[in-house]
Design an enzyme around this catalytic site. Structure first.
Site, short mmCIF file in Angstrom:
data_model
loop_
_atom_site.label_atom_id
_atom_site.label_comp_id
_atom_site.label_asym_id
_atom_site.label_seq_id
_atom_site.Cartn_x
_atom_site.Cartn_y
_atom_site.Cartn_z
N ASN A 39 14.12 -65.27 103.57
CA ASN A 39 12.78 -64.86 103.20
C ASN A 39 12.67 -64.33 101.77
O ASN A 39 11.59 -64.37 101.18
CB ASN A 39 12.30 -63.76 104.17
CG ASN A 39 11.03 -63.11 103.72
OD1 ASN A 39 9.94 -63.66 103.84
ND2 ASN A 39 11.14 -61.90 103.19
N TYR A 90 7.87 -71.75 90.73
CA TYR A 90 7.76 -71.39 92.15
C TYR A 90 7.56 -72.65 92.99
O TYR A 90 8.18 -72.81 94.05
CB TYR A 90 6.59 -70.43 92.31
CG TYR A 90 6.42 -69.84 93.69
CD1 TYR A 90 7.05 -68.67 94.05
CD2 TYR A 90 5.58 -70.45 94.62
CE1 TYR A 90 6.88 -68.11 95.31
CE2 TYR A 90 5.40 -69.91 95.88
CZ TYR A 90 6.04 -68.74 96.22
OH TYR A 90 5.87 -68.20 97.46
N ASP A 106 21.84 -58.76 96.68
CA ASP A 106 21.35 -59.67 95.65
C ASP A 106 21.58 -61.07 96.18
O ASP A 106 22.73 -61.54 96.25
CB ASP A 106 22.10 -59.43 94.34
CG ASP A 106 21.74 -60.45 93.26
OD1 ASP A 106 20.97 -61.39 93.53
OD2 ASP A 106 22.26 -60.31 92.13
N THR A 148 0.67 -59.01 100.88
CA THR A 148 1.97 -58.36 100.72
C THR A 148 2.03 -57.71 99.34
O THR A 148 1.21 -58.01 98.46
CB THR A 148 3.12 -59.37 100.83
OG1 THR A 148 3.05 -60.27 99.70
CG2 THR A 148 3.05 -60.17 102.13
#
Length: 276
Positions: free
Chosen positions: A86, A151, A59, A188
Site C-alpha cells: 500500500n 505516478y 523504507d 486521506t
C-alpha cells in the site's frame, strides 16, 4: 459475517495512516494478526499497539529491510497469509517538467517496493499452502493523468507486474494469488496535501472543488473493504484481477474534482489518481 481473516497474518505497508491504517483496523477486527510497516514511526507504533499488532519501521525502497521484515514476521507468527503493498507517494509533474529525481523516487517507492514484497513473500506464503497479495494501484493506471505523469507510470507498472505475479503463481500451483485495487480519490492525508503540492509545482492559485457528484471523494474504509475481500478466502478463485473502486470515475466523461485556474488557461486536475 465476522472473523473473515481469523488466524491469518497480514503485512500492510504504509499502514500508519490513510488507506493502510484503514486496512489494518478492518483486518484486525476480522481476526487477522496485523503487521504494520511505515516510515511514520510514532503513528505506526500507536496504531499497532491499539490493534495488538506489530510495527516495523520500513523504507519500502530498501530491499534488505524487506527481507528482514518478512523473516521477522515469519519467525514471530510462523506464517504470512496476506501482503498489502500500500505504501506510496505523489510528486506532481507533467511529462515535460517532471524531474528525473521525482520520476525515479516515485517509481522506487511504488514499483520497487511491490517487486521486493512479492519476490520475498511468495515463497513464505507457498510453504503454508498459499496466500493473497493485494497491490494498491489506482485508476491512474487506467486513465491518462498528465499532471502526475510519474505516478501514472508507477501505477501502470504495478498493474502489469501484478498480472505477471498472478500467472507465475497460478502456473506454480503454489496457492498464492495477486490482485490489484484501483481507487479514485480517497480522503486521506496524502490527498489533502495535493492542492499545496500542485500550487508549489505549477504556481497555480484558485484551487476549488468542482461539483461533480459522480466523482466525489471516497473514504478509506471503501478501499479497506475491497482489500478485505481480496485478502479473505471468499476471493479464493480471484487471481490477476483489477478491482476498480472509483464510483464510476474511470468510465464517465469529464475531468473532476479540482479546478486549478491560471489567468491564461484553465487547468483541470483530478483527485482520481491519489489513493493513498
Amino acid at each position: 459475517m465476522t472473523g473473515r481473516l481469523e488466524n491469518k497474518v497480514a503485512i500492510i505497508t504504509g499502514a500508519a495512516m490513510g488507506l493502510g491504517a484503514a486496512d489494518a483496523e478492518l483486518f484486525a477486527s476480522e481476526g487477522a494478526k496485523v503487521v504494520l510497516t511505515d516510515i511514520a514511526e510514532k503513528e505506526g507504533q500507536e496504531l499497532a499497539d491499539k490493534l495488538n499488532g506489530t510495527f516495523f519501521h520500513h523504507d519500502v525502497t530498501d530491499e534488505d529491510r524487506w527481507i528482514e521484515i518478512i523473516n521477522e514476521t515469519e519467525k514471530k507468527y510462523g506464517r504470512i497469509d496476506v501482503l498489502v503493498n500500500n505504501a506510496g507517494i505523489v510528486k506532481p509533474g507533467d511529462p515535460e517538467n517532471q524531474t528525473t529525481e521525482e520520476y525515479k523516487f516515485t517509481m522506487s517507492v511504488h514499483m520497487d517496493s511491490t517487486f521486493f514484497g512479492c519476490k520475498y513473500v511468495i515463497p513464505v506464503m507457498a510453504k503454508n499452502g498459499g496466500g493473497s497479495i493485494v497491490n494498491m494501484c489506482s485508476i491512474a493506471s487506467v486513465q491518462g493523468e498528465s499532471y502526475v505523469a510519474a505516478y501514472c507510470a508507477a501505477k501502470g507498472a504495478i498493474e502489469a507486474y501484478s498480472r505477471a505475479v498472478a500467472v507465475h503463481c497460478g502456473l506454480a500451483k503454489n496457492g498464492v494469488r495477486c490482485n490489484t485495487i484501483h481507487p479514485s480519490g480517497i480522503a486521506t492525508p496524502m490527498v489533502a496535501s495535493v492542492p499545496a503540492l500542485m500550487a508549489e509545482k505549477f504556481g497555480n492559485t484558485g484551487v476549488q472543488d468542482a461539483p461533480v457528484e459522480s466523482n466525489k471523494v471516497g473514504e478509506p474504509m471503501d478501499i479497506a473493504h475491497a482489500a478485505l475481500y481480496l485478502a479473505s478466502d471468499e476471493s479464493k478463485f480471484v487471481n490477476g484481477a483489477q478491482l476498480r473502486v472509483d464510483n464510476a470515475m474511470s468510465v464517465v466523461s469529464g475531468l473532476s474534482l479540482i479546478h486549478i485556474s491560471e489567468p491564461t488557461r484553465p487547468l483541470y486536475i483530478s483527485y482520481a489518481v491519489f489513493c493513498l
